[in-house]
Design a protein around this motif. Sequence first.
Motif, PDB file in Angstrom:
ATOM      1  N   GLY A   1       3.356   2.264   9.117  1.00  0.00           N
ATOM      2  CA  GLY A   1       3.938   0.979   8.772  1.00  0.00           C
ATOM      3  C   GLY A   1       3.786  -0.015   9.909  1.00  0.00           C
TER       4      GLY A   1
ATOM      5  N   LEU B   1       0.431   0.550   5.765  1.00  0.00           N
ATOM      6  CA  LEU B   1       1.208   0.871   4.557  1.00  0.00           C
ATOM      7  C   LEU B   1       1.186  -0.276   3.563  1.00  0.00           C
TER       8      LEU B   1
ATOM      9  N   PRO C   1       5.376  -3.074   4.145  1.00  0.00           N
ATOM     10  CA  PRO C   1       5.664  -1.728   4.657  1.00  0.00           C
ATOM     11  C   PRO C   1       7.143  -1.338   4.586  1.00  0.00           C
TER      12      PRO C   1
ATOM     13  N   THR D   1       7.801   0.140   1.205  1.00  0.00           N
ATOM     14  CA  THR D   1       7.070   1.405   1.079  1.00  0.00           C
ATOM     15  C   THR D   1       7.779   2.517   1.850  1.00  0.00           C
ATOM     16  N   LEU D   2       8.191   2.219   3.097  1.00  0.00           N
ATOM     17  CA  LEU D   2       8.907   3.212   3.908  1.00  0.00           C
ATOM     18  C   LEU D   2      10.195   3.652   3.218  1.00  0.00           C
TER      19      LEU D   2
ATOM     20  N   LEU E   1       6.597  -4.714   9.625  1.00  0.00           N
ATOM     21  CA  LEU E   1       7.783  -3.865   9.560  1.00  0.00           C
ATOM     22  C   LEU E   1       9.056  -4.573  10.010  1.00  0.00           C
TER      23      LEU E   1
END
Lengths: 206, 266
Positions: free
Chosen positions: A34, A39, A43, A46-47, B237
């Motif tokens: 990620g 990803l 991300p 998705t995580l 992220l």
Amino acid sequence: MALADRINSLSRRLPTWPVYILVAAWVAWLFWLGLSGQLGPEPINTLERKYGLFALQLLVAGLAVTPLRTWTGVNLIRFRRAIGVSAFFVVLAHFSVWALLDVQRLGAIWADIVKRPYVTVGFLSFLLLIPLAMTSNTWSVRRLGPRWRQLHKLTYPALLLGGLHFWWLTKGWQWEPLLYLGGIVALLSLRIRLGARRRPTRARTV
Amino acid sequence: GAVGSALPAAAQAALEPNPIEDIRTYNNFYEFGTGKDDPARNADAMVIEPWSIEVDGLVDNPGTWSLADLMDGLTVEERIYRFRCVEAWSMVVPWNGVELADVLAKVGVNPEAKFVAFETVVQPENMPGVRRQVIPFPYVEGLRLDEAMHPLTILATGIYGEPMAKQNGAPIRLVVPWKYGFKSIKSIVRISLVEEEPPATWNIINPREYGFYSNVNPEVDHPRWSQATERRIGGGLFSPRQDTLMFNGYPEVASLYEGMDLAEFY
């Protein structure tokens, strides 16, 4: 039965610690994917999903250990603690990604837990697993004695809530969460039947 | 058309579009599966040539229009719009398309018409999601006529100056930038002018969660999550959430809903 015996004698020779290492490595590896943009364009989501699904799979695996022994003779009881503790670790990773990376604001985290039923049941499931993770050590097992068994029956409601959480967050008619929920209910009803069968035997020996 | 300038050039320029990879790999198109990457994986099988659109209902020129005939003579413009999904994520997409109002002028809207209904193509043999019946198909959507006629509402045929990818709703789709993304129906094969409010797929499935209007509104939450904030796709992220804007940042449409309680007509 020969196959079950072979599996059992092999599993007796295997250490259980690699379970922890493998699960932790998988969690870290996915996080790194990620972080490095592998990803996909979102991300965080998705995580969240991958951690959540794997946590549920590990919890189901933990619940399946006893019926597996009863019905096939394959005995993986030695691995159950490692499976359970690893499952909690993945649940914690799932919760952390949701709270810290997804929702981000403390007020919003609490508001979601209180206001959104699918978050509420997921969070309850997480809460139920905390005392189980904390007592998953030999010292606690000895100290708590028969109460340890009683306490660890909390995995049953925790799994039901986890399955419900998964089903509740999907849109439209999707089979995957229903299959998990069905599997969990099936495993739990096996437990109840096994328990009911065992009890009179014990009563006779007393 | 001339009213296309309703969107100030400055507002367009302030938006930085997502890279084409984001737009092509993160999609909701349940005909091809429920995963965000399913459409990119499966949409190739959809047959889009030849493409025709059934125009019916309260119109002067009903019939089967080829895509080329329907687009003939209309100016394809670039429109850089915010795209806000009901799931609380967003993108910025540089669409190429024509104003729906111009298309409607071409087919001739009768005075009794109050709503426009749309329908997505169904190709069961090419669409795994259709075979699994995740939701009822064909996917249908609708707009009130004044919403449909608004200069912000377009029928898009391209993105980034290229023909639209199939997973994005090729060859022609609706884009209504102030509404949640599911209103912007993809791969359109039917346009009907009608008198009554037409059915809309998500509204049929779950009327409590998805209203007919579905205007982006940070103050009216979806029952299962807050709509106050959103995350721009592509930020990685540690991408921060940003505040969701009323009407997705298109306040010029507010006059369409004057006197309406937007919490009731969500």
